[in-house]
Design an enzyme around this catalytic site. Structure first.
Site, mmCIF file in Angstrom:
data_model
loop_
_atom_site.group_PDB
_atom_site.id
_atom_site.type_symbol
_atom_site.label_atom_id
_atom_site.label_comp_id
_atom_site.label_asym_id
_atom_site.label_seq_id
_atom_site.Cartn_x
_atom_site.Cartn_y
_atom_site.Cartn_z
ATOM 1 N N CYS A 2 44.863 50.110 33.996
ATOM 2 C CA CYS A 2 45.258 51.498 33.776
ATOM 3 C C CYS A 2 44.641 52.399 34.833
ATOM 4 C CB CYS A 2 44.764 51.954 32.410
ATOM 5 S SG CYS A 2 45.235 50.841 31.087
ATOM 6 N N ARG A 27 48.458 50.379 39.498
ATOM 7 C CA ARG A 27 47.467 49.778 38.596
ATOM 8 C C ARG A 27 48.025 49.554 37.202
ATOM 9 N NH1 ARG A 27 41.944 50.578 40.411
ATOM 10 N NH2 ARG A 27 41.357 50.091 38.289
ATOM 11 N N TRP A 74 48.669 50.095 31.430
ATOM 12 C CA TRP A 74 49.079 48.692 31.434
ATOM 13 C C TRP A 74 48.665 48.176 30.069
ATOM 14 C CZ3 TRP A 74 46.583 43.819 31.196
ATOM 15 C CH2 TRP A 74 47.368 42.728 31.625
ATOM 16 N N ASN A 100 40.473 53.174 29.927
ATOM 17 C CA ASN A 100 40.805 51.926 30.607
ATOM 18 C C ASN A 100 39.810 50.890 30.086
ATOM 19 O OD1 ASN A 100 41.528 49.938 32.378
ATOM 20 N ND2 ASN A 100 40.782 50.957 34.218
ATOM 21 N N GLY A 101 40.297 49.753 29.606
ATOM 22 C CA GLY A 101 39.373 48.738 29.070
ATOM 23 C C GLY A 101 39.788 48.335 27.671
ATOM 24 N N GLU A 481 49.498 29.305 46.673
ATOM 25 C CA GLU A 481 49.607 30.748 46.890
ATOM 26 C C GLU A 481 51.065 31.144 47.178
ATOM 27 O OE1 GLU A 481 47.974 33.253 46.299
ATOM 28 O OE2 GLU A 481 48.625 34.827 47.655
ATOM 29 N N LYS A 485 53.192 33.775 44.885
ATOM 30 C CA LYS A 485 53.863 34.974 45.410
ATOM 31 C C LYS A 485 55.312 35.031 44.943
ATOM 32 C CE LYS A 485 51.191 36.945 46.298
ATOM 33 N NZ LYS A 485 49.829 36.612 46.260
ATOM 34 N N GLU A 488 55.490 35.842 41.152
ATOM 35 C CA GLU A 488 55.076 37.194 40.803
ATOM 36 C C GLU A 488 56.132 38.251 41.061
ATOM 37 O OE1 GLU A 488 50.600 38.287 41.653
ATOM 38 O OE2 GLU A 488 51.511 37.262 43.343
ATOM 39 N N HIS A 504 54.019 11.750 41.315
ATOM 40 C CA HIS A 504 53.425 11.435 40.010
ATOM 41 C C HIS A 504 54.023 12.299 38.899
ATOM 42 C CE1 HIS A 504 50.555 8.761 41.872
ATOM 43 N NE2 HIS A 504 50.302 9.700 42.768
ATOM 44 N N LYS A 603 47.650 45.792 39.225
ATOM 45 C CA LYS A 603 46.609 45.490 40.203
ATOM 46 C C LYS A 603 45.265 45.634 39.509
ATOM 47 C CE LYS A 603 46.102 44.911 44.743
ATOM 48 N NZ LYS A 603 46.658 43.665 45.289
HETATM 49 C C1 F6R Z 1 48.164 37.877 42.988
HETATM 50 C C2 F6R Z 1 47.073 38.770 42.661
HETATM 51 C C3 F6R Z 1 46.123 38.345 41.604
HETATM 52 C C4 F6R Z 1 44.690 38.668 42.051
HETATM 53 C C5 F6R Z 1 43.706 38.378 40.915
HETATM 54 C C6 F6R Z 1 42.279 38.614 41.355
HETATM 55 O O1 F6R Z 1 48.997 38.403 43.965
HETATM 56 O O2 F6R Z 1 46.953 39.836 43.207
HETATM 57 O O3 F6R Z 1 46.257 36.999 41.299
HETATM 58 O O4 F6R Z 1 44.393 37.905 43.181
HETATM 59 O O5 F6R Z 1 44.008 39.198 39.824
HETATM 60 O O6 F6R Z 1 42.095 39.913 41.785
HETATM 61 P P1 F6R Z 1 40.838 40.329 42.635
HETATM 62 O O7 F6R Z 1 40.935 39.640 43.946
HETATM 63 O O8 F6R Z 1 40.935 41.816 42.762
HETATM 64 O O9 F6R Z 1 39.635 39.889 41.873
#
Ligand code: F6R
Length: 608
Positions: A2, A27, A74, A100-101, A481, A485, A488, A504, A603
């Protein structure tokens, strides 16, 4: 997670708060709200959906008031509906609170409040907190907030205003970031500096257990138990351009294209070409202390966990120190073994990820020395580790992490060299690595100059409903990774596997509709991966291969190839990931997905 913004000063608060929320929308973006004090009591407006829905509702209405708070959510407790949106008000309707939390004992407090006659209109833990503050309010908001927070378990960053104290804003932090912005006769509260950067670069970081009391004459910081605290004012170094799209259609694309500079910035000042060594004072590890490290645990989440896996390959290969990689969320709950000589490395773009922070606390409580590889300056993890390295890749706003990943791998290369040069690595070998590292920014640029090729590939495969990503050795985490991507931002189901594992089990999935993206630079395991590609082809799978120039063998087998420049084997992930980032971006665009605000994501995950 949030986003929180608050304002106290001579200007109209609503436009400042709405602009701040716009900058924080990455966020969390499932609902939003704002509360203002305008001399006639509390004015609270909320809306489910994106911030634009709230903005439309405010349009043309009276939003006067020079003090206020705003929130973009969020969802954790309760669906993203208007009643569940913040701010929440107390029983009397005088007090508005954003949060937030997670309040972990909300159910118990809610029950007790209901027994005392309180009625709730939402399913949120935040409304419980607002009611608790309201019940404890006896004409002093600051004290009511402090008293309520003494009863609360869990994580919070909050901001509160009260109709009866039209000049006061109270904020508090425990676990979820809150910063205070210091302007000219005006003060701000935010969960992230980007919300207020337009107005001030002077910020005060609240620590856990601290409260800030803002009014029209200034601000104070105190503990819940009323002890005054003198806090330093820090200067944010980013400028506004770094948090704007700057001509790119999406933040994600901008950040992908920033990688030549961001990787360079991560390494700047650390490479010692002549001695084939690195200088990373921030790690705060003397040679003697570094030599005593006999085991390394790297802990992180998501994309950062993938970079951690690459770090393991690098450290074990070059420094010969046993290295384990742990999901932060697992590490903290499984009674981990931390012996003398164990170094714990926490990797986090945001520096606020709750699981990573908790893992760090766990490591510290067991006596480990800790270092952090973190991007956001002043973030909680960066302040709690014994030493560390800032990624310096600039703010990452796109929800899908891109430039942070390549900077994390570059930072891990620096950490690796620090240990390797104290151990088995010769100066000549060190120089080879330094030379290869310094060439990476230009090599990334070369790849980006051919982004149109990836766009064409994405067009061809955008309708696939599944994808498999394969890689071996240090490019196995790149496969993970790349798959993450794609999942996501385009919601295409994708899996990453070590190429040899395919037979396997996952090989059962392969048919002519399944794109298989194989990361196959010419490295030590190249011959093996050619066999894996043949296995895919034999089942009709369509291979897209990331290769080096002149790889005719794979070119003959694959449906399509994308060429990346050559570098040392262990550094290839910094190059091979770039076409995969572009691929997921263009597939998502083609599928009409919201690239910068993918569904259900946010984020910086500051809850467990
Ligand atoms: C994927 C992504 C998340 C973050 C994860 C850790 O694109 O952004 O998987 O990598 O939430 O976030 P940080 O690096 O901020 O601890």
């Amino acid at each position: 997670m949030c986003g929180i913004v608050g304002y106290v000063g001579p200007r109209q608060a609503a436009p400042i708060i709405m602009d701040g929320l716009r900058r924080l929308e990455y966020r969390g973006y499932d609902s939003s709200g704002i509360a203002l004090l305008n001399g006639h009591g509390l004015d609270v407006r909320k809306a489910a959906g994106k911030l634009s829905v709230l903005a439309d509702e405010l349009e043309g209405t009276d939003t006067s008031g020079t003090i206020g708070i705003g929130h973009t959510r969020w969802a954790t407790h309760g669906a993203p509906t208007t009643p569940n949106a913040h701010p929440h008000v107390d029983q009397s309707g005088r007090i508005a609170l954003i949060h937030n939390g997670i309040v972990e004992n909300a159910t118990a407090i809610r029950k007790a409040l209901i027994a005392r006659g309180h009625e709730f209109t939402s399913e949120t833990d935040t409304e419980v907190l607002a009611h608790l503050v309201g019940e404890l309010y006896e004409g002093n908001l600051e004290e009511a907030v402090a008293a309520a927070l003494r009863d609360v378990e869990g994580a919070y960053g909050i901001a509160v205003i009260c109709a009866e104290e039209p000049d006061t804003l109270v904020a508090a932090r425990n676990g979820s970031p809150i910063i205070l912005g210091v302007g000219e006769d005006e003060w701000f509260i935010a969960s992230d500096p980007s919300a207020i950067l337009e107005h001030t670069r002077s910020v005060v970081y609240l620590d856990n257990g601290e409260m800030a009391v803002l009014n029209r004459d200034g601000y104070r910081v105190r503990t819940l138990s009323k002890r005054h605290i003198d806090k330093p004012v820090n200067q944010i170094e980013w400028d506004l351009a770094t948090i704007e799209r700057g001509g790119f259609e999406h933040f994600m694309l901008k950040e992908i294209f920033e990688q030549p500079e961001s990787v360079e910035n991560t390494m700047r000042g650390h490479l010692l070409e002549e001695t084939g060594d690195v200088r990373v004072y921030g790690l705060k590890l003397s040679d003697e202390q570094a030599r005593r490290i006999n085991r390394i645990i790297i802990t992180a989440c998501g994309t950062s966990w993938h970079s951690a896996l690459i770090g393991k390959y690098m450290i074990e290969e070059l420094a010969r120190i046993p290295t384990e990689v742990e999901y932060a969320s697992e590490f903290r709950y499984r009674n981990p073994i931390v012996t003398e000589g164990t170094l714990v490395i926490a990797i986090s773009q945001s520096g606020e990820t709750a699981d990573t922070l908790a893992a760090l606390h766990e490591a510290k409580s067991r006596g480990a020395r800790t270092i952090g590889l973190v991007n956001v300056v002043g973030s909680t993890i960066s302040r709690e580790v014994d030493g560390g390295l800032y990624l310096r890749c600039g703010p990452e706003i796109g929800v899908a992490s891109t430039k942070a990943f390549t900077s994390q791998v570059a930072a891990l290369a620096l950490v690796t060299l620090r240990f390797a040069r104290l151990g088995p690595m010769t100066a000549a070998e060190g120089r080879r690595y330094i030379d290869a590292l310094s060439k990476l920014p230009a090599q990334i640029r070369e790849i980006l100059d051919r982004s149109a090729e990836v766009e064409v590939l994405a067009e061809r495969f955008a309708d696939a409903t599944n994808a498999l990503y394969l890689g071996r050795g240090v490019n196995f985490p790149v496969a993970l990774e790349g798959a993450l991507k794609l999942k996501e931002i385009s919601y295409v189901h994708a899996e990453g596997y070590p190429a040899a594992e395919m037979k396997h089990g996952p090989i059962a999935l392969i048919d002519e509709n399944m794109p298989v993206i194989v990361v196959a630079p010419r490295d030590a395991v190249h011959g093996k991966i050619v066999s894996n590609i043949q296995e895919v082809r034999a089942r009709g799978g369509k291979v897209i291969a990331i290769v080096n120039q002149g790889d005719d063998e794979i070119a003959r087998l694959a449906e399509a190839t994308f060429i990346v420049p050559e570098t040392l084997d262990l550094l290839t992930p910094i190059l091979t990931i770039i076409p995969l980032q572009l691929f997921s971006y263009y597939v998502a665009l083609r599928r009409g997905c919201n690239v910068d605000q993918p569904r259900n994501l946010a984020k910086s995950v500051t809850v467990e």
